[in-house]
Motif scaffolding. Structure first.
Motif, mmCIF file in Angstrom:
data_model
loop_
_atom_site.group_PDB
_atom_site.id
_atom_site.type_symbol
_atom_site.label_atom_id
_atom_site.label_comp_id
_atom_site.label_asym_id
_atom_site.label_seq_id
_atom_site.Cartn_x
_atom_site.Cartn_y
_atom_site.Cartn_z
ATOM 1 N N ARG A 1 49.830 43.533 38.107
ATOM 2 C CA ARG A 1 49.234 44.594 38.414
ATOM 3 C C ARG A 1 48.520 45.500 37.461
ATOM 4 N NH1 ARG A 1 46.641 44.665 43.010
ATOM 5 N NH2 ARG A 1 46.280 42.661 42.190
ATOM 6 N N MET B 1 46.055 52.131 45.983
ATOM 7 C CA MET B 1 45.300 51.076 46.649
ATOM 8 C C MET B 1 45.574 49.786 46.041
ATOM 9 S SD MET B 1 43.736 52.000 49.331
ATOM 10 C CE MET B 1 41.799 51.684 49.665
ATOM 11 N N HIS B 2 45.582 49.803 44.575
ATOM 12 C CA HIS B 2 45.938 48.682 43.647
ATOM 13 C C HIS B 2 47.446 48.165 43.956
ATOM 14 C CE1 HIS B 2 45.275 46.135 40.097
ATOM 15 N NE2 HIS B 2 46.474 46.656 39.656
ATOM 16 N N LEU C 1 43.788 55.572 44.035
ATOM 17 C CA LEU C 1 43.317 54.147 43.406
ATOM 18 C C LEU C 1 44.746 53.510 42.839
ATOM 19 C CD1 LEU C 1 40.785 52.900 41.656
ATOM 20 C CD2 LEU C 1 42.103 53.880 39.486
ATOM 21 N N ASP D 1 42.017 48.511 37.220
ATOM 22 C CA ASP D 1 40.674 48.726 36.511
ATOM 23 C C ASP D 1 40.578 49.995 35.727
ATOM 24 O OD1 ASP D 1 38.109 49.574 36.396
ATOM 25 O OD2 ASP D 1 37.454 49.354 38.432
ATOM 26 N N SER E 1 45.830 43.915 35.475
ATOM 27 C CA SER E 1 44.638 43.897 36.609
ATOM 28 C C SER E 1 44.048 45.305 37.114
ATOM 29 C CB SER E 1 44.640 42.961 37.755
ATOM 30 O OG SER E 1 45.622 43.523 38.755
ATOM 31 N N ALA F 1 47.280 46.203 46.863
ATOM 32 C CA ALA F 1 46.351 45.106 46.658
ATOM 33 C C ALA F 1 45.249 45.291 47.612
ATOM 34 C CB ALA F 1 46.782 43.687 46.870
ATOM 35 N N ARG F 2 44.576 46.420 48.002
ATOM 36 C CA ARG F 2 43.737 46.575 48.647
ATOM 37 C C ARG F 2 42.482 47.285 47.781
ATOM 38 N NH1 ARG F 2 45.074 47.405 54.406
ATOM 39 N NH2 ARG F 2 43.077 48.700 54.780
ATOM 40 N N THR F 3 41.217 47.020 48.290
ATOM 41 C CA THR F 3 39.956 47.816 47.392
ATOM 42 C C THR F 3 39.241 48.844 48.404
ATOM 43 O OG1 THR F 3 39.000 45.571 48.103
ATOM 44 C CG2 THR F 3 39.616 45.895 45.896
#
Ligand code: 3MF
Ligand code: MG
Length: 345
Positions: free
Chosen positions: A312, A339-340, A336, A317, A315, A343-345
């Protein structure tokens, strides 16, 4: 198993019988040799030792006997493909250490602590680990008036000096904890530990170990404690675990109480390349309710949570993080990160 360049360790005390201050053991004792087989099976590379985990009953053994037994253990570790990460003196169980070891008011207790620490160093040398860990346990008081707190710091520095002189190739990592078993401990935080190292004859050989639960007990954020150690290039080991509030030391599975707090620790470790600097130790205990035969899950779960959080962290962003920071939109950053983690975008 993908370990992202990390080496993982735990101590034999992390497979335990489940006794607590109000109740007896609830699981049978697993012999040390059986514990050794767990390491590779669960993907761990290194063993953390108390001196008497390595050489039982060492108070009643001669230096030669101790070295001989430690060398035999080294051979068994080699055969099992394992290394010793560190050795730590267990200075809180002997009758002489009832009021502390290095800081006891009784000179006989302080002499015992010095001699026991030298035996611990002999073991570290025989196990060919360059690292020892000091958790100060009873170096504090229940009553402020019972000991001289200024002198205590000098006594701790003198004890470190004795070890640094006795074993010139060894590095010492101090593992601070603010309380338990004592009401108040003399070296409660990483800042105190770094400062104590600076008072010794060899500050370059004195560093720190951050335990997540100990930082939480001190009312601090474990990631920031790690960051402070990293800023001084002093973070030589970690004891990852979790802790529900400022209560007794719980040694819960890593990330099981506060996943985001765990993520923040992994983020600071990984961003600062801790995999090149030290071993990741898991100082976790099975819940007392856990039945025999399934009492390794706290280790497996902590290992997996750590490794998933490394994924995590890598990865995340970073451009998106930067944009939030530049806009000073911390609400967006908060979202952010959550959500990360989900694991949701
Ligand atoms: C106490 C601890 C200790 C230390 C160990 C190694 C029993 O809260 O965390 O574990 O980690 O003595 O120094
Ligand atoms: Mg610990």
């Amino acid at each position: 198993m993908e370990t992202f360049g990390y080496r993982l360790s735990f101590g034999p005390w992390n497979i335990h019988e489940g006794a607590d201050p109000f109740g007896p053991p609830v699981r049978p004792t697993i012999p040390f040799d059986d514990k050794l087989t767990v390491y590779k099976r669960l993907g761990f590379d290194a063993v953390q030792f108390h001196d008497d985990d390595a050489v039982p009953d060492l108070d009643n053994k001669t230096p030669d006997q101790i070295t001989e037994e430690a060398r035999a253990l080294k051979q068994r570790l080699d055969d099992a493909g394992l290394v010793a990460e560190f050795v730590a003196p267990r200075l809180w169980e002997h009758p002489l250490t009832v009021d502390g070891a290095y800081t006891s008011n009784d000179p006989k207790a302080r002499a015992y602590a010095r001699d026991r620490s030298r035996k611990m160093l002999d073991i570290a040398q025989a196990l060919e680990t360059g690292l020892v860990v000091l958790w100060f346990a009873r170096e504090g008081t229940y009553l402020r008036e019972a000991k001289d707190a200024v002198r205590a710091v000098d006594l701790l520095a003198e004890a470190l000096d004795d070890m640094l002189a006795y074993a010139p190739d060894i590095r010492i990592a101090i593992e601070p904890k603010p309380n338990e078993p004592m009401d108040l401990a003399y070296i409660p935080t990483i800042g105190h530990a770094v400062a104590l190292g600076a008072k010794t004859r060899a500050p370059e050989r004195c560093g720190v170990l951050v335990e997540s639960a100990h930082a939480v007990l001190a009312g601090l954020d474990p990631a920031d404690e790690m960051a402070f150690g990293l800023a001084y290039d002093k973070l030589w080991s970690v004891h990852l675990n979790d802790q529900n509030g400022p209560k007794y030391d719980q040694d819960r599975a890593f990330g099981s109480v506060n996943l985001r707090r765990a993520f923040d620790q992994v983020l600071v470790l990984d961003d600062n390349k801790f995999y090149e600097k030290g071993v990741v130790g898991l100082d976790v205990k099975a819940l007392r309710t856990q039945k025999p035969g399934v009492a390794e899950k706290h280790l497996i779960n902590s290992r997996d949570t750590f490794l998933w959080l490394v994924e995590r962290a890598r990865s995340l962003d970073r451009d998106a993080v930067r944009q939030c920071i530049d806009a000073r939109d911390y609400e967006a950053l908060d979202r952010l990160i959550l959500m990360h983690l989900m694991a949701r975008t």
